[in-house]
Scaffold this motif. Structure first.
Motif, mmCIF file in Angstrom:
data_model
loop_
_atom_site.group_PDB
_atom_site.id
_atom_site.type_symbol
_atom_site.label_atom_id
_atom_site.label_comp_id
_atom_site.label_asym_id
_atom_site.label_seq_id
_atom_site.Cartn_x
_atom_site.Cartn_y
_atom_site.Cartn_z
ATOM 1 N N ASP A 1 -4.813 4.084 -2.717
ATOM 2 C CA ASP A 1 -6.259 4.205 -2.559
ATOM 3 C C ASP A 1 -6.575 5.038 -1.319
ATOM 4 O O ASP A 1 -5.764 5.133 -0.411
ATOM 5 C CB ASP A 1 -6.903 2.825 -2.428
ATOM 6 N N MET B 1 -7.145 -1.244 2.259
ATOM 7 C CA MET B 1 -5.720 -1.496 2.026
ATOM 8 C C MET B 1 -5.129 -2.353 3.138
ATOM 9 O O MET B 1 -4.252 -3.173 2.893
ATOM 10 C CB MET B 1 -4.961 -0.185 1.870
ATOM 11 N N ALA C 1 0.861 -1.184 0.000
ATOM 12 C CA ALA C 1 0.000 0.000 0.000
ATOM 13 C C ALA C 1 0.893 1.227 0.000
ATOM 14 O O ALA C 1 1.786 1.352 0.839
ATOM 15 C CB ALA C 1 -0.883 -0.009 1.241
ATOM 16 N N CYS D 1 -3.335 -5.545 1.585
ATOM 17 C CA CYS D 1 -1.886 -5.392 1.418
ATOM 18 C C CYS D 1 -1.087 -5.967 2.586
ATOM 19 O O CYS D 1 -1.552 -6.010 3.712
ATOM 20 C CB CYS D 1 -1.536 -3.917 1.236
ATOM 21 N N GLY E 1 3.119 -1.493 3.959
ATOM 22 C CA GLY E 1 2.769 -0.151 3.506
ATOM 23 C C GLY E 1 3.971 0.771 3.525
ATOM 24 O O GLY E 1 4.945 0.523 4.240
ATOM 25 N N MET F 1 0.850 5.047 0.558
ATOM 26 C CA MET F 1 -0.106 5.944 1.211
ATOM 27 C C MET F 1 0.439 7.346 1.414
ATOM 28 O O MET F 1 1.647 7.573 1.341
ATOM 29 C CB MET F 1 -0.476 5.343 2.579
#
Ligand code: ATP
Length: 228
Positions: free
Chosen positions: A187, A193, A33, A197, A200, A35
C-alpha cells in the motif's frame, strides 16, 4: 516456522529482468508490509508467488515448493490474492462473484457480508455497477471465499476516497485481530501499514534491502527507499 518463504527470488518479463534477489518471509498469523517505490518489483513478486510469472530461487509455501506448481494449485494451497486493479467479474452479480470463488472453510457468504455489510445490500447488483470502494470490498470478499491461509493485498486502497479507505483498513485490522490470517500488504500509506503490520520488507530495484519490525523503520530508510 514461516508460512511463506522467498529467498533469492529472480524473475523476468521476457528479456527484461525485474527481480534480482527478493527475500521475504511471512509467518503464520503475521502481517507483513511489502514496501518500495513504484516499479521496484512488488507486484512482480506477488505474480511470482501466485505462479503467474515463472521465477527462480526459493519459493516455499507451507512446505510446498511453489516453483513446481501451476497457478491453480498455488491458489488451492491457500494463497488468496486481492490483485492490483481489483478485477472482479464485471458482468456477474456480487453473489455470483463471491460464490464462484468459494472453497470450503469458515469464510462463507454470511461471514464476508458481515465484514462488508455493503456487499449484502448490493448482492443482486452487477459488479460493474458498484462504486470503486464496493468493488474493492468485493475483491477482498472473493479472496476470502477461497479460505486462504495467506491473504495478499496489492494496493487495496488505491484510488479510493478517504472514508472508504478507512473502511478497508478497518476490515484488514479485523482480519488480523480476529482470524490470525497471515497477511502480505502492499500500500502507498506508510502510516496505515505501520498501524496494521508487524514487520516490513523494503524492495529496491528488484532486491530486498531492508527487513525489520515496523517500529524499527527509520526515517533514513523511509526517505531513501520509500520517498517519505
Ligand atoms: P507499482 O507500485 O508501480 O505497481 P511495483 O513495485 O509493483 O510498482 P512492478 O509492477 O513489480 O513494480 O514492476 C517492476 C518492474 O517490472 C518495473 O521496471 C516494470 O516496468 C516492469 N514490469 C512490470 N510489469 C511488466 C510487464 N508486464 N512487462 C514488462 N515489464 C514489466
Amino acid at each position: 516456522m514461516s508460512l511463506l518463504q522467498l529467498h533469492s527470488v529472480a524473475a523476468s518479463y521476457g528479456a527484461s529482468q525485474a527481480l534480482f534477489g527478493v527475500d521475504l518471509e511471512v509467518a503464520e498469523g503475521e502481517a507483513v508490509a511489502f514496501m518500495g517505490r513504484n516499479g521496484m518489483g512488488k507486484t512482480t513478486t506477488v505474480k511470482a508467488i501466485c505462479r503467474m510469472l515463472p521465477a527462480s530461487g526459493t519459493l516455499v509455501f507451507d512446505g510446498h515448493d511453489l516453483t513446481r506448481l501451476p497457478a491453480h494449485r498455488a491458489a488451492r494451497l491457500g494463497i488468496g490474492l486481492v490483485p492490483e486493479g481489483r478485477r472482479c467479474f464485471r458482468d456477474l452479480t456480487v453473489t455470483e462473484n463471491l460464490t464462484a470463488a468459494a472453497r470450503p472453510g469458515p469464510w462463507e457468504m454470511v461471514r464476508v457480508t458481515e465484514l462488508f455489510p455493503r456487499l449484502a445490500e448490493r448482492r443482486g447488483q452487477q459488479a460493474a455497477s458498484l462504486s470503486g470502494g464496493e468493488q474493492q470490498m468485493l475483491a477482498i470478499g472473493r479472496a476470502l471465499m477461497t479460505n486462504p491461509r495467506l491473504l495478499i493485498l496489492d494496493e487495496a486502497t488505491e484510488g479510493l476516497a478517504p472514508l472508504v479507505r478507512q473502511e478497508i483498513w478497518s476490515a484488514i485490522g479485523r482480519l488480523k485481530a480476529e482470524t490470525g490470517m497471515a497477511l502480505l500488504v502492499i500500500d502507498k500509506s506508510l502510516r496505515e501499514m505501520r498501524a496494521a503490520c508487524d514487520r516490513g520488507v523494503v524492495l529496491a530495484r528488484g532486491r530486498s534491502v531492508w527487513t525489520g519490525g515496523m517500529d524499527e523503520l527509520s526515517a533514513e530508510i523511509s526517505e531513501r527507499h520509500l520517498g517519505v
